[in-house]
Scaffold this active site. Structure first.
Site, PDB file in Angstrom:
ATOM      1  N   GLY A  11       0.832  -1.222   0.000  1.00 14.31           N
ATOM      2  CA  GLY A  11       0.000   0.000   0.000  1.00 14.31           C
ATOM      3  C   GLY A  11       0.855   1.256   0.000  1.00 14.31           C
ATOM      4  O   GLY A  11       2.083   1.200  -0.098  1.00 14.31           O
ATOM      5  N   ASN A  33      -3.407  -8.340   0.795  1.00 12.84           N
ATOM      6  CA  ASN A  33      -4.440  -9.050   0.006  1.00 12.84           C
ATOM      7  C   ASN A  33      -4.648  -8.390  -1.353  1.00 12.84           C
ATOM      8  O   ASN A  33      -5.504  -8.787  -2.133  1.00 12.84           O
ATOM      9  CB  ASN A  33      -5.764  -9.114   0.789  1.00 12.84           C
ATOM     10  CG  ASN A  33      -6.412  -7.737   0.951  1.00 12.84           C
ATOM     11  OD1 ASN A  33      -5.861  -6.727   0.501  1.00 12.84           O
ATOM     12  ND2 ASN A  33      -7.553  -7.697   1.596  1.00 12.84           N
ATOM     13  N   SER A 125      -4.082   6.743  13.770  1.00 10.39           N
ATOM     14  CA  SER A 125      -4.389   7.959  13.017  1.00 10.39           C
ATOM     15  C   SER A 125      -4.779   9.089  13.953  1.00 10.39           C
ATOM     16  O   SER A 125      -5.370   8.856  15.005  1.00 10.39           O
ATOM     17  CB  SER A 125      -5.554   7.673  12.063  1.00 10.39           C
ATOM     18  OG  SER A 125      -6.087   8.872  11.553  1.00 10.39           O
ATOM     19  N   TYR A 149     -14.430   4.307  10.550  1.00 10.02           N
ATOM     20  CA  TYR A 149     -12.990   4.121  10.273  1.00 10.02           C
ATOM     21  C   TYR A 149     -12.180   4.567  11.498  1.00 10.02           C
ATOM     22  O   TYR A 149     -11.358   3.816  12.012  1.00 10.02           O
ATOM     23  CB  TYR A 149     -12.557   4.930   9.043  1.00 10.02           C
ATOM     24  CG  TYR A 149     -11.069   5.144   9.007  1.00 10.02           C
ATOM     25  CD1 TYR A 149     -10.506   6.352   9.420  1.00 10.02           C
ATOM     26  CD2 TYR A 149     -10.215   4.116   8.615  1.00 10.02           C
ATOM     27  CE1 TYR A 149      -9.141   6.527   9.427  1.00 10.02           C
ATOM     28  CE2 TYR A 149      -8.846   4.294   8.619  1.00 10.02           C
ATOM     29  CZ  TYR A 149      -8.315   5.506   9.032  1.00 10.02           C
ATOM     30  OH  TYR A 149      -6.958   5.672   9.054  1.00 10.02           O
ATOM     31  N   LYS A 153      -9.707   2.426  14.421  1.00  8.62           N
ATOM     32  CA  LYS A 153      -8.343   2.762  14.848  1.00  8.62           C
ATOM     33  C   LYS A 153      -8.290   2.848  16.373  1.00  8.62           C
ATOM     34  O   LYS A 153      -7.400   2.294  17.015  1.00  8.62           O
ATOM     35  CB  LYS A 153      -7.902   4.106  14.231  1.00  8.62           C
ATOM     36  CG  LYS A 153      -7.656   4.037  12.735  1.00  8.62           C
ATOM     37  CD  LYS A 153      -6.550   3.041  12.384  1.00  8.62           C
ATOM     38  CE  LYS A 153      -6.218   3.035  10.923  1.00  8.62           C
ATOM     39  NZ  LYS A 153      -5.198   2.015  10.573  1.00  8.62           N
TER      40      LYS A 153
HETATM   41  C1  WQD Z   1      -7.967  17.758   4.358  1.00  4.78           C
HETATM   42  C2  WQD Z   1      -8.560  19.152   4.227  1.00  4.78           C
HETATM   43  C3  WQD Z   1     -10.938  19.150   3.867  1.00  4.78           C
HETATM   44  C4  WQD Z   1     -10.706  17.252  -0.110  1.00  4.78           C
HETATM   45  C5  WQD Z   1      -8.496  12.181   6.434  1.00  4.78           C
HETATM   46  C6  WQD Z   1      -8.894  11.118   7.396  1.00  4.78           C
HETATM   47  C7  WQD Z   1      -7.753  10.798   8.323  1.00  4.78           C
HETATM   48  C8  WQD Z   1      -6.499  10.496   7.539  1.00  4.78           C
HETATM   49  C9  WQD Z   1      -6.183  11.592   6.544  1.00  4.78           C
HETATM   50  C10 WQD Z   1      -6.245   8.120   7.498  1.00  4.78           C
HETATM   51  C11 WQD Z   1      -9.889  19.309   4.960  1.00  4.78           C
HETATM   52  C12 WQD Z   1     -10.205  19.723   2.648  1.00  4.78           C
HETATM   53  C13 WQD Z   1     -10.370  17.804   1.119  1.00  4.78           C
HETATM   54  C14 WQD Z   1     -11.291  18.073  -1.110  1.00  4.78           C
HETATM   55  C15 WQD Z   1     -11.174  19.949   0.382  1.00  4.78           C
HETATM   56  N1  WQD Z   1      -6.609   9.269   6.876  1.00  4.78           N
HETATM   57  N2  WQD Z   1     -10.597  19.128   1.350  1.00  4.78           N
HETATM   58  N3  WQD Z   1     -11.503  19.400  -0.819  1.00  4.78           N
HETATM   59  O1  WQD Z   1     -10.174  14.804   6.406  1.00  4.78           O
HETATM   60  O2  WQD Z   1      -8.017  15.827   7.353  1.00  4.78           O
HETATM   61  O3  WQD Z   1      -8.213  13.350   7.142  1.00  4.78           O
HETATM   62  O4  WQD Z   1      -7.351  11.756   5.718  1.00  4.78           O
HETATM   63  O5  WQD Z   1      -5.788   7.996   8.608  1.00  4.78           O
HETATM   64  O6  WQD Z   1      -8.128   9.674   9.078  1.00  4.78           O
HETATM   65  O7  WQD Z   1      -9.952  11.628   8.207  1.00  4.78           O
HETATM   66  O8  WQD Z   1      -7.986  14.738   5.097  1.00  4.78           O
HETATM   67  O9  WQD Z   1      -7.394  15.239   2.780  1.00  4.78           O
HETATM   68  O10 WQD Z   1      -9.794  14.550   3.303  1.00  4.78           O
HETATM   69  O11 WQD Z   1      -8.998  16.814   4.001  1.00  4.78           O
HETATM   70  O12 WQD Z   1     -11.388  21.144   0.637  1.00  4.78           O
HETATM   71  O13 WQD Z   1     -11.613  17.619  -2.251  1.00  4.78           O
HETATM   72  O14 WQD Z   1      -8.842  19.428   2.844  1.00  4.78           O
HETATM   73  O15 WQD Z   1     -12.132  19.890   4.145  1.00  4.78           O
HETATM   74  O16 WQD Z   1      -9.944  20.634   5.467  1.00  4.78           O
HETATM   75  P1  WQD Z   1      -8.678  14.773   6.537  1.00  4.78           P
HETATM   76  P2  WQD Z   1      -8.567  15.280   3.710  1.00  4.78           P
END
Ligand code: WQD
Length: 337
Positions: A11, A33, A125, A149, A153
């Site tokens: 991954g 997997n 996380s 999710y 964790k």
């Molecule tokens: C980041 C920022 C969005 C997409 C998630 C999981 C977390 C971890 C990391 C696994 C936020 C903004 C996002 C878009 C946007 N994963 N955004 N437009 O939500 O902080 O964390 O991924 O462990 O568990 O929750 O990451 O990249 O989705 O968002 O404006 O198309 O970007 O609102 O402020 P997030 P993200």
């Protein structure tokens, strides 16, 4: 030479960690997997390191398959990445997430116990902090989750803490990642999301290579400098190096401990977008839309404990993260096949 079993080793974070482990002198066995990755990643790891790690195409739900891996290899420690990781998807199919991320993980821990392997680094996380009361976030902050999710964790952290209480021979490090982005400098390893990316940087990468029209900015009315969400983005190569430090520490200590892996710096959505524009040399279109349900305003790490315990700090800045992400995107328009 110590042998490390890496579950989820083909991954995104797993493949970068396998590469760093080999380059640090470990013998590595990969279990995956291939639900969310390709076996071709192993050839790329060989191109980078000169070594193709031993591979088992095994699901952590397959108890006999796990038993075989431990019977055929003298494992010294395990780094456990394998698991489903899409927040939105977990809300839609929670039972699939609980079966895979909880039952599958318990299968792994039981197989470790039966084989006498009691050293583990777990991929947790920052999502376990929920909406933090303040930033930067320390490891002793309260935990709470808002999606299945994140709950898987947190439940794994609780299960492993209980295992350590039941048997002082166990050594478990629970690594709480902030927002991993970027790619290996070779352009051979990187993030290959299934379908339309939920996360910010993989989505921006698709706008930059023209496969998506514009970035949807989820809200600009947060209490942050420019109103958009602030996160602690960390280069995936820094994260991999953090695992090297963590597994060395876990092999020398007993008990369970929690460690943030972040940079301690927060960047807003618009700051990341502009950094990506510099990396790709193009203006990237975006539209400000409503907030995404469940999002928080600000999240970034207190990095003191990782520096103190692991003697590890993140090195790369946001420009280097975007540079390496764009380099991988350009070189792998169709992902890793
Ligand atoms: C980041 C920022 C969005 C997409 C998630 C999981 C977390 C971890 C990391 C696994 C936020 C903004 C996002 C878009 C946007 N994963 N955004 N437009 O939500 O902080 O964390 O991924 O462990 O568990 O929750 O990451 O990249 O989705 O968002 O404006 O198309 O970007 O609102 O402020 P997030 P993200």
């Amino acid at each position: 030479m110590k042998t490390i079993l890496v579950t989820g080793g083909t991954g995104y974070i797993g493949s970068h960690t396998v590469t760093a482990l080999i380059q640090s002198g470990y013998n590595v066995v990969v279990l995956d997997n291939l639900y969310n990755s390709s076996e071709a990643v192993l050839d790329r790891i060989e191109t980078i390191t000169g070594t193709k790690p031993k591979f088992y195409k095994t699901d952590i739900l397959d108890k006999e398959g796990l038993k075989t891996v431990f019977a055929e290899n003298e494992i010294d420690a395990v780094i456990h990445f394998a698991g489903y990781k899409a927040v939105g998807e977990s809300v839609q199919i929670p039972l699939t997430y609980y079966e895979n991320n909880i039952s599958g993980s318990v299968n792994l821990y039981e197989a470790m116990k039966d084989a006498g392997v009691k050293t583990l680094v777990f991929s947790s996380s920052a999502t376990v902090y929920g909406a933090p009361k303040s930033v930067p976030i320390r490891e002793d902050f309260p935990t709470s989750t808002t999606n299945p999710y994140g709950s898987t964790k947190l439940m794994n952290e609780m299960i492993l803490a209980d295992v350590c209480k039941s048997d002082p021979d166990w050594s478990v490090l629970l690594l709480r990642y902030f927002n991993p982005i970027g790619a290996h400098q070779s352009g051979l390893l990187g993030e290959v999301p299934n379908g339309i990316p939920n996360n910010l940087v993989p989505y921006i990468a698709r706008v930059a290579n023209g496969t998506l029209e514009y970035l949807r900015v989820w809200g600009n009315d947060y209490p942050t400098p420019d109103g958009t969400g602030v996160r602690d983005y960390i280069h995936v190569v820094d994260l991999a190096e953090g695992h090297i430090a963590a597994v060395a520490y876990a092999l020398e200590h007993k008990g369970a401990d929690y460690i943030n892996l972040g940079t301690g710096n927060g960047y807003s959505v618009l700051e990341v977008l502009h950094a990506y524009e510099k990396a790709c040399g193009k203006e990237l279109p975006y539209q400000i839309l409503e907030r995404r349900p469940g999002d928080i305003a600000e999240c970034y790490a207190d990095t003191e404990k990782a520096a103190r315990l692991l003697n590890w700090r993140a090195k790369y800045n946001i420009d280097e993260m975007c540079r390496d992400s764009w380099n991988f995107t350009l070189k792998n328009p169709d992902g890793i096949k």
